[in-house]
Design a protein around this motif. Structure first.
Motif, PDB file in Angstrom:
ATOM      1  N   ASN B 111      78.231 -20.046 -63.528  1.00  0.00           N
ATOM      2  CA  ASN B 111      77.551 -19.022 -62.751  1.00  0.00           C
ATOM      3  C   ASN B 111      76.052 -19.100 -63.002  1.00  0.00           C
ATOM      4  OD1 ASN B 111      79.753 -17.012 -61.581  1.00  0.00           O
ATOM      5  ND2 ASN B 111      80.426 -17.624 -63.627  1.00  0.00           N
ATOM      6  N   GLY B 112      75.431 -20.055 -62.377  1.00  0.00           N
ATOM      7  CA  GLY B 112      73.990 -20.188 -62.551  1.00  0.00           C
ATOM      8  C   GLY B 112      73.367 -20.358 -61.189  1.00  0.00           C
ATOM      9  N   SER B 113      72.300 -21.178 -61.156  1.00  0.00           N
ATOM     10  CA  SER B 113      71.638 -21.368 -59.876  1.00  0.00           C
ATOM     11  C   SER B 113      72.406 -22.350 -58.990  1.00  0.00           C
ATOM     12  CB  SER B 113      70.215 -21.873 -60.113  1.00  0.00           C
ATOM     13  OG  SER B 113      70.242 -23.003 -60.954  1.00  0.00           O
ATOM     14  N   SER B 114      73.350 -23.093 -59.584  1.00  0.00           N
ATOM     15  CA  SER B 114      74.063 -24.101 -58.793  1.00  0.00           C
ATOM     16  C   SER B 114      75.478 -23.702 -58.407  1.00  0.00           C
ATOM     17  CB  SER B 114      74.132 -25.426 -59.558  1.00  0.00           C
ATOM     18  OG  SER B 114      72.853 -25.850 -59.946  1.00  0.00           O
ATOM     19  N   PHE B 115      76.035 -22.712 -59.104  1.00  0.00           N
ATOM     20  CA  PHE B 115      77.427 -22.335 -58.851  1.00  0.00           C
ATOM     21  C   PHE B 115      77.607 -20.825 -58.962  1.00  0.00           C
ATOM     22  CE2 PHE B 115      77.345 -26.546 -60.815  1.00  0.00           C
ATOM     23  CZ  PHE B 115      77.943 -27.290 -59.820  1.00  0.00           C
ATOM     24  N   ARG B 116      78.566 -20.319 -58.223  1.00  0.00           N
ATOM     25  CA  ARG B 116      78.921 -18.911 -58.334  1.00  0.00           C
ATOM     26  C   ARG B 116      80.429 -18.791 -58.170  1.00  0.00           C
ATOM     27  NH1 ARG B 116      78.157 -16.525 -53.685  1.00  0.00           N
ATOM     28  NH2 ARG B 116      79.908 -15.088 -53.601  1.00  0.00           N
ATOM     29  N   VAL B 117      81.107 -18.272 -59.170  1.00  0.00           N
ATOM     30  CA  VAL B 117      82.549 -18.079 -59.058  1.00  0.00           C
ATOM     31  C   VAL B 117      82.796 -16.799 -58.278  1.00  0.00           C
ATOM     32  CG1 VAL B 117      84.715 -17.739 -60.280  1.00  0.00           C
ATOM     33  CG2 VAL B 117      83.002 -19.301 -61.204  1.00  0.00           C
ATOM     34  N   ALA B 118      83.455 -16.934 -57.134  1.00  0.00           N
ATOM     35  CA  ALA B 118      83.622 -15.791 -56.226  1.00  0.00           C
ATOM     36  C   ALA B 118      84.988 -15.144 -56.348  1.00  0.00           C
ATOM     37  CB  ALA B 118      83.382 -16.235 -54.788  1.00  0.00           C
ATOM     38  N   ALA B 119      85.962 -15.863 -56.866  1.00  0.00           N
ATOM     39  CA  ALA B 119      87.305 -15.280 -56.958  1.00  0.00           C
ATOM     40  C   ALA B 119      88.180 -16.036 -57.944  1.00  0.00           C
ATOM     41  CB  ALA B 119      87.972 -15.276 -55.585  1.00  0.00           C
ATOM     42  N   LEU B 120      89.104 -15.278 -58.532  1.00  0.00           N
ATOM     43  CA  LEU B 120      90.193 -15.845 -59.326  1.00  0.00           C
ATOM     44  C   LEU B 120      91.471 -15.638 -58.523  1.00  0.00           C
ATOM     45  CD1 LEU B 120      89.122 -14.304 -62.726  1.00  0.00           C
ATOM     46  CD2 LEU B 120      89.925 -16.660 -62.571  1.00  0.00           C
ATOM     47  N   PHE B 121      92.445 -16.518 -58.714  1.00  0.00           N
ATOM     48  CA  PHE B 121      93.749 -16.339 -58.063  1.00  0.00           C
ATOM     49  C   PHE B 121      94.841 -16.414 -59.107  1.00  0.00           C
ATOM     50  CE2 PHE B 121      90.999 -17.942 -54.734  1.00  0.00           C
ATOM     51  CZ  PHE B 121      91.291 -17.088 -53.683  1.00  0.00           C
ATOM     52  N   GLU B 142      98.852 -15.993 -52.714  1.00  0.00           N
ATOM     53  CA  GLU B 142      99.188 -16.234 -51.295  1.00  0.00           C
ATOM     54  C   GLU B 142      97.952 -16.204 -50.400  1.00  0.00           C
ATOM     55  OE1 GLU B 142     101.009 -12.633 -52.049  1.00  0.00           O
ATOM     56  OE2 GLU B 142     101.139 -13.993 -53.772  1.00  0.00           O
ATOM     57  N   GLU B 143      96.948 -15.469 -50.850  1.00  0.00           N
ATOM     58  CA  GLU B 143      95.757 -15.347 -50.001  1.00  0.00           C
ATOM     59  C   GLU B 143      94.752 -16.467 -50.216  1.00  0.00           C
ATOM     60  OE1 GLU B 143      93.928 -11.542 -50.230  1.00  0.00           O
ATOM     61  OE2 GLU B 143      95.801 -10.473 -49.873  1.00  0.00           O
ATOM     62  N   LEU B 144      95.138 -17.455 -51.008  1.00  0.00           N
ATOM     63  CA  LEU B 144      94.194 -18.505 -51.367  1.00  0.00           C
ATOM     64  C   LEU B 144      93.541 -19.137 -50.146  1.00  0.00           C
ATOM     65  CD1 LEU B 144      94.646 -20.947 -54.289  1.00  0.00           C
ATOM     66  CD2 LEU B 144      93.734 -21.780 -52.138  1.00  0.00           C
ATOM     67  N   ALA B 145      94.356 -19.599 -49.203  1.00  0.00           N
ATOM     68  CA  ALA B 145      93.807 -20.327 -48.052  1.00  0.00           C
ATOM     69  C   ALA B 145      92.803 -19.459 -47.291  1.00  0.00           C
ATOM     70  CB  ALA B 145      94.932 -20.768 -47.125  1.00  0.00           C
ATOM     71  N   ARG B 146      93.215 -18.217 -47.024  1.00  0.00           N
ATOM     72  CA  ARG B 146      92.330 -17.347 -46.250  1.00  0.00           C
ATOM     73  C   ARG B 146      91.035 -17.059 -47.007  1.00  0.00           C
ATOM     74  NH1 ARG B 146      92.671 -11.754 -45.317  1.00  0.00           N
ATOM     75  NH2 ARG B 146      94.665 -11.692 -46.394  1.00  0.00           N
ATOM     76  N   SER B 147      91.170 -16.746 -48.298  1.00  0.00           N
ATOM     77  CA  SER B 147      89.984 -16.393 -49.084  1.00  0.00           C
ATOM     78  C   SER B 147      89.020 -17.564 -49.229  1.00  0.00           C
ATOM     79  CB  SER B 147      90.400 -15.905 -50.474  1.00  0.00           C
ATOM     80  OG  SER B 147      91.138 -14.714 -50.370  1.00  0.00           O
ATOM     81  N   VAL B 148      89.554 -18.750 -49.431  1.00  0.00           N
ATOM     82  CA  VAL B 148      88.684 -19.921 -49.563  1.00  0.00           C
ATOM     83  C   VAL B 148      87.839 -20.079 -48.311  1.00  0.00           C
ATOM     84  CG1 VAL B 148      88.701 -22.458 -49.533  1.00  0.00           C
ATOM     85  CG2 VAL B 148      90.034 -21.217 -51.235  1.00  0.00           C
TER      86      VAL B 148
END
Lengths: 216, 216
Positions: B111-121, B142-148
């Motif tokens: 989580n820096g200037s190059s990456f941001r983790v937006a969700a865990l599954f 189950e929501e992986l595809a939609r969330s991605v």
DNA sequence: TACTGTGAAGTGATTCACAGCG
DNA sequence: CGCTGTGAATCACTTCACAGTA
């Protein structure tokens, strides 16, 4: 120019070590499945390796195969484990009982026939005295030196923040561990008595990202 | 035989990528400290690299230095970030909200200037709906595809048990991520649309142990 | 002068192709 | 016959040494 008669005494490159280690794991899987013998070709296809390289890697260590037949799975597995020094369990301690430290301490990868995590260390008094999910005790950081000696730990895993890494590494080396696996994105060591291996997770992610850009 | 005029379009070896990535981090540190220019020699001494290699790596990408002076820290840093594609933030999702998954999702490295983790599954209903320590939401698998798709995630991190890894990887690839960072000790892929990079923590520990035996 | 950029040399790892053996 | 073990060839990466330049 004749190679040393004693097998396994030449230097083993990092890449070769990783391949052999992976090979050992592959053999374990085949053994579970009841496969008795396997050819380098079959191994390569099944586990995504290169057949010629498997033969060369193995030939560097001695003669393990039977021409026209292949390799005996059980025999090769035990001899390889012995050569790599993975045929006995080493005691491991993990410094830093955060999420990463606990994940490592509890993971099957760090608790098998070759390794056993015996203790976690942390400076946080709320954690000290507790145990990880699988029961690894969390000890106070001040006791690190004494505990390492008592437990006979050979390997220390660094799972602390970057700023705390150099100090923790020094204490581990001072306590007598022979190897340090450093997960902090910080330069530690080198030390006289201890080998350091850095596993920089930020670099892993970045190199993947770079491949994505380059491929685009 | 003349090299392509456009810099940065040749293939970059894995080793070179790691060195450049590390160099970029080193430049960030120098920038924080207010250093304006630096020579390859000084960089090498400070961060444990090889001066000739730094020059060669950089020269492969273009001309960045000033003879007799060295490299301008701020300039080199921004140009290098741009070439490596690390000058913008990529969205990352982490599959598996165990200790490892949460450690990665919360870590500064991810989580820096190059990456941001937006969700865990995760598949565990007790975890779903919650958040990690730093607030990353834990969503149902189950929501992986939609969330991605919604989040525009380019990279998926696999932090699930080995048995679940191939399936999860397939779903990530199907959902359209471009890169998969696999922490499970299992073979996944290859996939058409997605690059896989394996980070096998068991192999890391084993290769360290092998070095200890060999050195003894 | 002090440094970069680079051809050339050196080193090591990987792949090939096949001789040799069970 | 089928497979291993291996010399030879190839390939890639690293290091050296210095010409060239601000």
């Amino acid at each position: 120019m004749t190679r040393a008669a004693r097998p396994g005494r030449e230097r083993l490159s990092e890449a070769a070590t990783l391949r052999l280690s992976l090979l050992l794991r592959s053999l374990a899987r085949l053994a579970e499945e009841g496969t008795a013998t396997v050819s380098s070709e079959a191994l390569a296809r099944r586990f995504g390796m290169n057949a010629a390289q498997i033969r060369k890697d193995l030939a560097n260590l001695g003669e393990f195969g039977v021409r026209g037949v292949g390799y005996d799975v059980a025999d090769l597995r035990s001899r390889l484990a012995s050569i790599l020094g993975l045929d006995r369990a080493r005691v491991v301690v993990v410094v830093g009982a955060g999420h990463l430290g606990q994940a490592l301490a509890d993971s099957g990868s760090f608790n098998g026939s070759s390794f056993r995590v015996a203790a976690l260390f942390d400076v946080d008094e709320r954690k000290v005295g507790g145990r990880s999910r699988t029961g690894v005790p969390i000890l106070p950081a001040e006791e690190l030196a004494r505990s390492v000696a008592e437990l006979g730990a050979e390997i220390g895993v660094l799972a602390v923040p970057a700023v705390a890494a150099p100090g923790a590494a020094e204490r581990l080396a001072g306590a007598g561990v022979k190897g340090i696996l450093n997960f902090a994105p910080a330069t530690v060591g080198p030390f006289d008595g201890a080998t350091v291996k850095n596993v920089d997770l930020a670099l892993c992610l970045e190199s993947l990202a770079v491949r994505l850009s380059a491929a685009g």
